[in-house]
Design a protein around this motif. Structure first.
Motif, PDB file in Angstrom:
ATOM      1  N   ALA A 201     -15.218  -5.967  -2.738  1.00 36.50           N
ATOM      2  CA  ALA A 201     -15.704  -6.564  -1.490  1.00 36.50           C
ATOM      3  C   ALA A 201     -14.715  -7.594  -0.948  1.00 36.50           C
ATOM      4  N   PHE A 202     -14.211  -8.460  -1.802  1.00 34.89           N
ATOM      5  CA  PHE A 202     -13.268  -9.477  -1.335  1.00 34.89           C
ATOM      6  C   PHE A 202     -11.970  -8.845  -0.839  1.00 34.89           C
ATOM      7  N   ALA A 203     -11.494  -7.795  -1.507  1.00 39.16           N
ATOM      8  CA  ALA A 203     -10.288  -7.095  -1.043  1.00 39.16           C
ATOM      9  C   ALA A 203     -10.542  -6.421   0.302  1.00 39.16           C
ATOM     10  N   ALA A 204     -11.710  -5.829   0.470  1.00 34.39           N
ATOM     11  CA  ALA A 204     -12.045  -5.170   1.738  1.00 34.39           C
ATOM     12  C   ALA A 204     -12.122  -6.187   2.873  1.00 34.39           C
ATOM     13  N   ILE A 205     -12.734  -7.329   2.617  1.00 30.73           N
ATOM     14  CA  ILE A 205     -12.834  -8.372   3.645  1.00 30.73           C
ATOM     15  C   ILE A 205     -11.442  -8.893   3.995  1.00 30.73           C
ATOM     16  N   ALA A 206     -10.632  -9.143   2.986  1.00 32.31           N
ATOM     17  CA  ALA A 206      -9.268  -9.627   3.230  1.00 32.31           C
ATOM     18  C   ALA A 206      -8.457  -8.583   3.998  1.00 32.31           C
ATOM     19  N   ALA A 207      -8.625  -7.303   3.660  1.00 29.97           N
ATOM     20  CA  ALA A 207      -7.915  -6.240   4.372  1.00 29.97           C
ATOM     21  C   ALA A 207      -8.353  -6.164   5.832  1.00 29.97           C
ATOM     22  N   ALA A 208      -9.634  -6.367   6.086  1.00 32.45           N
ATOM     23  CA  ALA A 208     -10.131  -6.344   7.462  1.00 32.45           C
ATOM     24  C   ALA A 208      -9.522  -7.476   8.278  1.00 32.45           C
ATOM     25  N   VAL A 209      -9.514  -8.678   7.713  1.00 27.82           N
ATOM     26  CA  VAL A 209      -8.956  -9.839   8.428  1.00 27.82           C
ATOM     27  C   VAL A 209      -7.456  -9.674   8.629  1.00 27.82           C
ATOM     28  N   LEU A 210      -6.767  -9.317   7.569  1.00 28.89           N
ATOM     29  CA  LEU A 210      -5.319  -9.148   7.647  1.00 28.89           C
ATOM     30  C   LEU A 210      -4.958  -7.983   8.572  1.00 28.89           C
ATOM     31  N   GLY A 211      -5.767  -6.945   8.569  1.00 30.59           N
ATOM     32  CA  GLY A 211      -5.521  -5.801   9.442  1.00 30.59           C
ATOM     33  C   GLY A 211      -5.583  -6.173  10.911  1.00 30.59           C
ATOM     34  N   VAL A 212      -6.534  -7.005  11.273  1.00 36.89           N
ATOM     35  CA  VAL A 212      -6.634  -7.475  12.670  1.00 36.89           C
ATOM     36  C   VAL A 212      -5.378  -8.268  13.037  1.00 36.89           C
ATOM     37  N   ILE A 213      -4.924  -9.103  12.128  1.00 40.53           N
ATOM     38  CA  ILE A 213      -3.702  -9.879  12.368  1.00 40.53           C
ATOM     39  C   ILE A 213      -2.517  -8.934  12.534  1.00 40.53           C
ATOM     40  N   GLN A 214      -2.426  -7.931  11.677  1.00 34.78           N
ATOM     41  CA  GLN A 214      -1.319  -6.977  11.736  1.00 34.78           C
ATOM     42  C   GLN A 214      -1.302  -6.202  13.054  1.00 34.78           C
ATOM     43  N   VAL A 215      -2.473  -5.797  13.510  1.00 33.92           N
ATOM     44  CA  VAL A 215      -2.545  -5.040  14.763  1.00 33.92           C
ATOM     45  C   VAL A 215      -2.096  -5.907  15.936  1.00 33.92           C
ATOM     46  N   ALA A 216      -2.452  -7.191  15.912  1.00 35.47           N
ATOM     47  CA  ALA A 216      -2.150  -8.089  17.033  1.00 35.47           C
ATOM     48  C   ALA A 216      -0.733  -8.665  16.986  1.00 35.47           C
ATOM     49  N   ALA A 217      -0.150  -8.756  15.814  1.00 34.25           N
ATOM     50  CA  ALA A 217       1.147  -9.425  15.650  1.00 34.25           C
ATOM     51  C   ALA A 217       2.310  -8.518  16.070  1.00 34.25           C
ATOM     52  N   PRO A 218       3.474  -9.114  16.334  1.00 33.34           N
ATOM     53  CA  PRO A 218       4.668  -8.322  16.662  1.00 33.34           C
ATOM     54  C   PRO A 218       5.033  -7.393  15.498  1.00 33.34           C
ATOM     55  N   LYS A 219       5.462  -6.202  15.854  1.00 35.53           N
ATOM     56  CA  LYS A 219       5.786  -5.188  14.841  1.00 35.53           C
ATOM     57  C   LYS A 219       7.268  -5.237  14.460  1.00 35.53           C
ATOM     58  N   GLY A 220       7.561  -4.779  13.243  1.00 36.59           N
ATOM     59  CA  GLY A 220       8.938  -4.670  12.786  1.00 36.59           C
ATOM     60  C   GLY A 220       9.555  -5.954  12.280  1.00 36.59           C
ATOM     61  N   THR A 221       8.812  -7.035  12.321  1.00 35.49           N
ATOM     62  CA  THR A 221       9.336  -8.318  11.867  1.00 35.49           C
ATOM     63  C   THR A 221       9.155  -8.455  10.363  1.00 35.49           C
ATOM     64  N   LEU A 222       9.843  -9.421   9.785  1.00 36.49           N
ATOM     65  CA  LEU A 222       9.677  -9.678   8.353  1.00 36.49           C
ATOM     66  C   LEU A 222       8.231 -10.041   8.002  1.00 36.49           C
ATOM     67  N   PRO A 223       7.564 -10.910   8.787  1.00 36.35           N
ATOM     68  CA  PRO A 223       6.152 -11.183   8.471  1.00 36.35           C
ATOM     69  C   PRO A 223       5.275  -9.930   8.550  1.00 36.35           C
ATOM     70  N   HIS A 224       5.539  -9.058   9.542  1.00 36.46           N
ATOM     71  CA  HIS A 224       4.751  -7.827   9.655  1.00 36.46           C
ATOM     72  C   HIS A 224       4.943  -6.952   8.418  1.00 36.46           C
ATOM     73  N   ARG A 225       6.171  -6.804   7.993  1.00 36.55           N
ATOM     74  CA  ARG A 225       6.440  -5.975   6.804  1.00 36.55           C
ATOM     75  C   ARG A 225       5.840  -6.612   5.550  1.00 36.55           C
ATOM     76  N   SER A 226       6.015  -7.922   5.407  1.00 34.11           N
ATOM     77  CA  SER A 226       5.497  -8.601   4.214  1.00 34.11           C
ATOM     78  C   SER A 226       3.977  -8.533   4.146  1.00 34.11           C
TER      79      SER A 226
END
Length: 133
Positions: free
Chosen positions: A17-42
């Motif tokens: 459950a905690f991994a799923a919640i973290a993946a959901a939050v992080l996934g939203v950030i990933q979708v909204a953030a600039p692509k191809g950057t070091l933070p996006h890859r990390s």
């Protein structure tokens, strides 16, 4: 809201459950953030790891049994276990459109759709958020 039912369910369930919640939050950030950057890859590697843990741990959770100890949601788990590493590999090979399409699909199906079903009355996460039935 109480975490008691979740924590009482055991380590596989609460880490799932905690991994799923973290993946959901992080996934939203990933979708909204600039692509191809070091933070996006990390963060993408962290997200992929969370997704693999969530999908893998779900194979040991058998709250709904329809086909032996499994339910149709376990099909999504197997697809995720295979597909997320393949999507990461696609990005590493420069197949960005394939990577982006796959990752968006996993956000929709594995995180959002599966996540919505966890809040069905009688399910554990429903009890965590809304209290006992």
């Amino acid at each position: 809201m109480t975490l008691e039912p979740l924590l009482a369910a055991g380590p596989i369930v609460y880490t799932h459950a905690f991994a799923a919640i973290a993946a959901a939050v992080l996934g939203v950030i990933q979708v909204a953030a600039p692509k191809g950057t070091l933070p996006h890859r990390s963060l993408g590697y962290v997200w992929a790891g969370l997704m693999v843990w969530t999908a893998g741990s779900s194979l040991f959770i058998h709250g709904i049994r329809m086909i032996g100890p499994f339910s149709p949601i376990h099909i999504l788990s197997v697809v995720t276990l295979i597909g997320v590493p393949m999507a990461v590999w696609a990005a590493r090979r420069g197949e960005i459109r394939r990577h982006a399409k796959a990752m968006k699909g996993y956000m929709i199906w594995a995180v959002l759709v599966a996540g919505i079903f966890t809040f069905y009355p009688g399910r554990l996460m429903y009890q965590v958020v809304f209290g006992p039935d």
